[in-house]
Structure formats: C-alpha cells, structure tokens
Design a protein around this motif. Structure first.
Motif, short mmCIF file in Angstrom:
data_model
loop_
_atom_site.label_atom_id
_atom_site.label_comp_id
_atom_site.label_asym_id
_atom_site.label_seq_id
_atom_site.Cartn_x
_atom_site.Cartn_y
_atom_site.Cartn_z
N UNK A 1 70.26 30.39 67.89
CA UNK A 1 70.03 29.06 68.44
C UNK A 1 68.80 28.37 67.84
N UNK A 2 68.20 29.00 66.83
CA UNK A 2 67.05 28.40 66.17
C UNK A 2 67.46 27.16 65.38
N UNK A 3 66.77 26.03 65.55
CA UNK A 3 67.10 24.84 64.74
C UNK A 3 66.97 25.17 63.26
N UNK A 4 67.95 24.76 62.47
CA UNK A 4 67.95 25.10 61.05
C UNK A 4 68.65 24.02 60.25
N UNK A 5 68.32 23.93 58.98
CA UNK A 5 69.00 23.04 58.04
C UNK A 5 69.00 23.73 56.68
N UNK A 6 69.64 23.14 55.71
CA UNK A 6 69.78 23.74 54.39
C UNK A 6 68.89 23.02 53.39
N UNK A 7 68.05 23.78 52.73
CA UNK A 7 67.19 23.22 51.69
C UNK A 7 67.91 23.21 50.34
N UNK A 8 68.64 24.30 50.02
CA UNK A 8 69.35 24.37 48.75
C UNK A 8 70.50 25.37 48.85
N UNK A 9 71.53 25.15 48.02
CA UNK A 9 72.63 26.09 47.88
C UNK A 9 72.83 26.38 46.40
N UNK A 10 72.87 27.66 46.06
CA UNK A 10 73.16 28.08 44.70
C UNK A 10 74.42 28.93 44.72
N UNK A 11 75.31 28.71 43.74
CA UNK A 11 76.52 29.52 43.63
C UNK A 11 76.52 30.20 42.27
N UNK A 12 76.66 31.52 42.27
CA UNK A 12 76.59 32.32 41.06
C UNK A 12 77.94 32.99 40.81
N UNK A 13 78.35 33.05 39.55
CA UNK A 13 79.56 33.78 39.17
C UNK A 13 80.74 32.90 38.86
N UNK B 1 78.83 20.93 53.50
CA UNK B 1 78.05 21.92 54.25
C UNK B 1 76.61 21.45 54.38
N UNK B 2 76.03 20.93 53.28
CA UNK B 2 74.65 20.44 53.31
C UNK B 2 74.54 19.23 54.23
N UNK B 3 75.52 18.32 54.16
CA UNK B 3 75.48 17.12 54.99
C UNK B 3 75.60 17.46 56.47
N UNK B 4 76.49 18.40 56.81
CA UNK B 4 76.64 18.78 58.22
C UNK B 4 75.39 19.46 58.75
N UNK B 5 74.73 20.26 57.89
CA UNK B 5 73.52 20.97 58.33
C UNK B 5 72.32 20.04 58.46
N UNK B 6 72.41 18.84 57.87
CA UNK B 6 71.28 17.89 57.95
C UNK B 6 71.23 17.16 59.28
N UNK B 7 72.28 17.25 60.07
CA UNK B 7 72.31 16.55 61.36
C UNK B 7 71.27 17.14 62.32
N UNK B 8 70.69 16.27 63.15
CA UNK B 8 69.71 16.74 64.13
C UNK B 8 70.39 17.68 65.12
#
Length: 508
Positions: free
Chosen positions: A34-46, A62-69
């Motif tokens: 339940x900790x408030x969280x958002x995404x700073x960066x996503x890297x995909x390898x392979x 995914x980044x846009x949804x995680x940016x919501x308050x």
C-alpha cells in the motif's frame, strides 16, 4: 508465464502464478503493497530484434498509469504483470524467459522528502528462434495429413509472423498456403493477416474433386470476455473437376469453374475445461457468410449461417468422493443457406446453390452411424448436400477400469440424430449462361423454398443412430473407435452399421 519480481537486487524473488512464497517475502509485500509509488524508468533487455515502437505500445501505458496520484506499489506490480503477459501474447518471447526487477530510484540531493517511492524497473526477456522448420502429421475432422512448415517470427521487428505450409492428406491431396500476420497498433489481441492458398481436395461421396486457388484477408480479435471474433474477406476460384464415370447429373451440372467472393464473421465463446474431451463447461460458435451480393463480386450469391452449442456436466457417483470421471455432454448444430440474386437487388432471379457451397452431414465426427455425406439428398450414389440442416447428440462418458478419472481414455455411449434438406428448385425457370444450362428462381420461390425446407426439418423423426465406443483425447486430436447402429434412416441415405473410426478436433 512465470514472471519474477526482484527487489533492489535482492536474491529473493516472487514467481508470479505460484501459490507459495517464503514468509519473509510475504511479510515484505504485505508491508509495502500500500506504499505510494510511481515509476521513474523502465528498461527492457533481451529484445534485440524487436522494434522500439512495438515495446512502447506496451510499456508507455504502464508509466502513465503509475503517474496517477494515489498509485500504490501493489498497483504498479499489477500493471507490470499485465504488461509482461501482454508481451508474452506476441509469441516472440519465451514464456520462461521473463524476469522483472524493481529497485528504488536514487533520491535527489535537495533533502526534500518524496511523497512516494520512485521505482526503476528492469525487464529481461528471451526471444524465441526467429526461424522454425517442422514436419509431421496433422489431424482435422475426417482427415489426416502430412505437412512441412516454415515459420519466420518477428520478421520486421513488430511481432509479424510469416508461415509457409505444404501438406498432403487423405482427402486434401495437396495444399499450399502462405500467411503473413501482424498485430494492429501493438495489440497482441488484434491481428491482421493475409493468406494465399491453393488446394486439391477429393470428394468421393460426390464423385469429384475440387481445386481451389484464392486468398483471404483476416482481422481477428479477442475481447475483454475472452471471446474471439474474426472477419474474413475471401476470394476463391473453384474448379469442380475429376468427375468419376458414375457421377450423377446433379454433380455434372455443377462441374466447371466458379468464382466466390465472400465476407465471413466467426464468433467463438469457449468455456470448456478441455477442448478435446471436456468434462465441464460449454462452447458457443456462430459462422455467418455473405457471398456475391452487393459490392461482392463472383458468380455465386448467398447468405449462409451456422450455429453450434455444446456443453458438458460432471456426474457424481454415490460412494465416490471428488471427481468420479463420469460426465455427460450434449451438442446441437444448425445451418441455413439462403440463395441471393447477384448485385444489389433482393428481388431478382436467383440461381440455386451449388454442390460446393451446400452443407454435408453424416460421418464419424458429426452424426455417427452414417457415412460421410450419408444424410440428406442423394442423386444416385452421390451425396449432393442440402441448404438447411439440424444435428444433435447426447453422450455419456465412463472411465475404464484401472485408468482413473483423469485418464484421456474413456468409454462412450452415444445417440445422435440429424436432418439435411435441400430447397425445392423444380419450380425454377431454365436459362442458358454461355454453353451451360442453368436454373433460375424468383425471390418469392426462394423464400417459399427455404420456409418449406425449415418446416421439413420437423416433419417426422430425424435420421437416428446409437452406439458404444472408445475415445482417446490426445492434445493434438481426438480419436474415436465406435460401434454404431442406425435406427432411423430415410430412403437414399447411407448408414454405417458396425465399426467406425473418427479422428478430428471438433466432434458433435
């Protein structure tokens, strides 16, 4: 698909889809979910052979949804899990090659405390082989074949697939096709494909073979209820040739070339627990085709619809706890072919349906106890098909001794029935088209003929057979060995008393 969630480089990982994790992990997740969280960066390898634009379609939301308050760590994990499942549905990554690692992004040196945790996410994937060659045997309803197949995955880096296939079988003497498919707008559940094909199929029940050359353009999608839809435009040049010396006048009248241009919609809802031998659940399917009418060209015109419904229920046995292995199933199919005039008119003269467009009924995969095409209208030795049909079946399945309730081998008791009727075209007017004599019907005669055929379905007892047999449900196909006894058989129809072998993927 097994996705892994690692935290801050820790060796502890949680496998998505498993039912047990260690106590420390469970406590950590409960504490932070339940900790408030958002995404700073996503890297995909392979994903070395995959275009950035395709990955952006999946990961940017995914980044846009995680940016919501108000977004929590638990919601971020859900979004990441949904994204990895979506990537897996492109069929270009190995299912066991997904790993996701989360770590807390470095905080700025300003000293101002952040209102929520910023996450850096690293996703690792393993791509499948881009080129695959295979050869083997394949099974469809009433037919087996040997094939060679070449598949090129991720052809242009956007999850495109090119498949080239050649096969020879017991009925389809030869078949060649090439299909190129690609996801639309980066959506793995929405695919557009183009196919070119050529085949030669023997039809001994009607004393001829059919050569087909054509192509399809197909748009298929999976909706939010997991139902599948497909809309297909088809253009096919059909040659009815190779007539036997005993071919009937009906077959000879339809011999030669025809061109069909059609639009087809297929809907499927499958809730069965096993497609080959379901013990519970149901299947609903409908196929609707419009050929030769309106902007569709060609020299055949009709509307054609088939519906199918099947279901299975487990049966509890006194004294047996849990799954008894006993279940019953039932199925129903119905189809109507309605001839139409060419062009945009609904009131012009209409040609009766051709033998290669009509329904055929009877055989080991639908109405058992009858030969292939054994039900319905016949002209001499030839099954010439019909325009309206119904068929139904009731089956009971019992486990064999010492096999257990989950064995793919079952004893089957069945009773099935069907009726196939043709539109009466004897009131039509004879005309000449080139060197070929044809029969034309008015729109009123067609309507009356279809209505009469539908009424005829309920006129008397349908053709009926019952029997007993063995069923083996292989993952690739279903095999049946039945002893059948026709109980009701109309004049001209061909029953099959005795043993009958069925191999297919779609049984009544």
């Amino acid at each position: 698909m097994a996705s892994s969630f690692g935290f801050g480089g820790s060796n502890a990982v949680t496998k998505a889809g498993t039912t047990s994790v260690n106590t420390a992990q469970t406590h950590m997740l409960d504490e932070h979910v339940l900790t408030p969280a958002s995404i700073n960066s996503i890297e995909l390898h392979g994903a070395v052979n995959t275009r950035r634009s395709l990955l952006d379609h999946v990961l940017n939301p995914v980044v846009e949804e995680a940016a919501a308050q108000g977004t929590t760590l638990g919601q971020v994990l859900d979004h990441i899990g949904a994204a990895t499942k979506k990537l897996a549905r492109f069929d270009i990554f190995k299912e066991d090659g997904f790993s996701v690692f989360l770590s807390e992004a470095p905080r700025p040196d300003s000293g101002v405390p952040a209102d929520r945790t910023e996450l850096d996410i690293s996703i690792r994937v393993k791509e499948k082989s881009r080129l695959v060659f295979s050869a083997g045997t394949d099974f469809g309803n009433t037919e087996g074949s040997a094939y060679t197949n070449a598949v090129a995955r991720n052809v242009f880096g956007g999850a495109e697939t090119l498949s080239v296939n050649a096969s020879a079988g017991t009925r389809t003497r030869s078949a060649y096709n090439a299909t190129l498919s690609a996801p639309v707008n980066g959506n793995p559940d929405l695919r557009l494909s183009a196919e070119a094909l050529r085949s030669v199929t023997q039809k001994p029940w009607a004393s001829h073979e059919e050569q087909l050359t054509g192509g399809n353009l197909r748009l298929a999608w999976l909706n939010e209820n997991s139902d599948t839809h497909a809309v297909v435009y088809s253009a096919a040049w059909r040659q009815l040739t190779g007539l036997a010396a005993t071919a009937s006048p009906t077959v000879r009248a339809d011999a030669g070339d025809s061109f069909k241009s059609s639009l087809t919609h297929t809907f499927t809802r499958d809730r069965r627990d096993n497609p080959m031998l379901p013990q519970s659940g149901y299947l609903l399917r409908s196929i609707s085709e419009l050929a030769g009418w309106g902007p569709l060209t060609g020299d055949v015109s009709f509307a054609k619809t088939e519906v199918e419904a099947t279901g299975a229920l487990p049966v509890s046995v006194p004294g047996v706890q849990g799954n008894s292995g006993v279940f019953v199933s039932g199925g129903f199919r119905m189809g109507v072919l309605y001839p139409l005039p060419l062009g945009y008119s609904l009131t012009g003269l209409t040609q009766p349906s051709r033998i290669n467009d009509r329904f055929q009924l009877g055989g080991p995969t639908d109405v058992r106890g009858f030969k292939l095409g054994g039900l319905g209208p016949h002209d001499g030795v030839d099954a010439v098909g019909g325009d309206v049909y119904t068929a139904g079946s009731v089956n009971a399945y019992l486990p064999l001794p010492r096999t257990g309730p989950d064995s793919p081998l079952r004893l089957q008791l069945f009773a099935n029935a069907g009726r196939l009727v043709a539109i009466n075209s004897s009131t039509g007017k004879k005309s000449k088209e080139g060197n070929r004599k044809t029969l034309s019907m008015s729109s009123a005669a067609v309507l009356k003929g279809v209505g009469s055929a539908l009424s005829e379905l309920t006129n008397g007892v349908p053709s009926l057979a019952a029997g007993i047999g063995l069923v083996y449900a292989h993952p690739v196909a279903r095999f049946e060995l039945n002893f059948s006894l026709p109980l009701v058989q109309r004049k001209g129809e061909e029953g099959r008393k005795g043993f009958q072998v069925g191999v297919g993927i779609n049984f009544l």
